[in-house]
Design an enzyme around this catalytic site. Sequence first.
Site, mmCIF file in Angstrom:
data_model
loop_
_atom_site.group_PDB
_atom_site.id
_atom_site.type_symbol
_atom_site.label_atom_id
_atom_site.label_comp_id
_atom_site.label_asym_id
_atom_site.label_seq_id
_atom_site.Cartn_x
_atom_site.Cartn_y
_atom_site.Cartn_z
ATOM 1 N N SER A 131 0.833 -1.165 0.195
ATOM 2 C CA SER A 131 -0.024 0.070 0.058
ATOM 3 C C SER A 131 0.749 1.228 0.003
ATOM 4 O O SER A 131 2.034 1.069 -0.280
ATOM 5 C CB SER A 131 -1.251 -0.097 1.266
ATOM 6 O OG SER A 131 -1.980 1.127 1.103
ATOM 7 N N ASN A 132 0.347 2.353 0.382
ATOM 8 C CA ASN A 132 1.201 3.406 0.256
ATOM 9 C C ASN A 132 0.675 4.468 1.574
ATOM 10 O O ASN A 132 -0.136 4.038 2.398
ATOM 11 C CB ASN A 132 1.236 4.267 -0.725
ATOM 12 C CG ASN A 132 -0.124 4.753 -1.392
ATOM 13 O OD1 ASN A 132 -0.950 5.568 -0.570
ATOM 14 N ND2 ASN A 132 -0.873 4.045 -2.129
ATOM 15 N N LYS A 133 1.295 5.667 1.809
ATOM 16 C CA LYS A 133 1.092 6.461 2.999
ATOM 17 C C LYS A 133 0.056 7.459 2.906
ATOM 18 O O LYS A 133 -0.071 8.392 3.650
ATOM 19 C CB LYS A 133 2.498 7.209 3.220
ATOM 20 C CG LYS A 133 3.630 6.283 3.625
ATOM 21 C CD LYS A 133 4.845 6.823 3.778
ATOM 22 C CE LYS A 133 6.111 5.966 4.122
ATOM 23 N NZ LYS A 133 7.313 6.495 4.216
ATOM 24 N N SER A 134 -0.634 7.274 1.667
ATOM 25 C CA SER A 134 -1.726 8.432 1.620
ATOM 26 C C SER A 134 -2.712 8.263 2.960
ATOM 27 O O SER A 134 -3.200 7.338 3.278
ATOM 28 C CB SER A 134 -2.591 8.008 0.621
ATOM 29 O OG SER A 134 -4.087 9.015 0.557
ATOM 30 N N ALA A 158 -3.946 7.921 -3.836
ATOM 31 C CA ALA A 158 -2.537 7.415 -4.312
ATOM 32 C C ALA A 158 -2.932 6.017 -4.533
ATOM 33 O O ALA A 158 -2.832 5.268 -3.679
ATOM 34 C CB ALA A 158 -1.858 7.718 -2.975
#
Length: 228
Positions: free
Chosen positions: A33-36, A99
């Site tokens: 996943s990502n940091k959004s 994101a």
Amino acid sequence: IKRNNIMDCLKNISVIITAGPTIENIDPVRHISNKSSGKQGFAIASELSKRGANVTLISGPVKIPLPNCLKIINVTSAQEMFEKTISQLPADVVICTAAVSDWRLVLEKTRIDVNNKIKKSNKALHFKTVENPDILAAVAKSKFKPKLVIGFSAETENIIENAKSKLITKEIDLIIANDVSKGKVFGKDYNKVYLIDKNDCEEWAQQSKKSIAFNLSNKISKILSNRP
Ligand code: C5P
């Protein structure tokens, strides 16, 4: 154009906003996943709703309070976000703040059962990256092209140049570029952005994401009021 007309431009228009991260499952317990955080997209959804727009928010998994808006659709993967977004067209305005995970991972040379945890072994795992659909570009190029398509561009270098080239290749109207290097933006309440269209680049002073949502709503209003 009088100020009132500009304000009225947002009343009853339909807006789709994508927000937050996406999650790509590898097996039942692991994912990428990502940091959004979803903060910017939620702030825009909330501000446009306050001004009378009918906002559909399509959100990945986030940990912040939901905004007040017409409709919220929760999704997990990029593919799911893509399908749900396309299914909500047509709309007057689409704003992609999510994101989106550019890739999903597939284990090479092994038939994995996504329902079962991959077992630990001494052998290295080799993953193949499979590209996810680009939601923003697909919306802009769809037969239901909205009146206004807005994207975001998270960059760590050559911010303006990279954002401008995305504006052109994705065929969108406006891109909001920011510098996400050194943990400056993801999860934070403040941001410093550049608004870039075909002809101009506006530099906005550092401000809260809520304030960016407020000023962006004014900008959208102005653009729509100048359209035939
Ligand atoms: O190409 P890049 O991912 O940097 O583009 C960022 C913009 O494109 C953001 O507005 C993001 O929401 C959107 N995007 C998308 N679908 C993807 C990748 C990016 O909608 N698969």
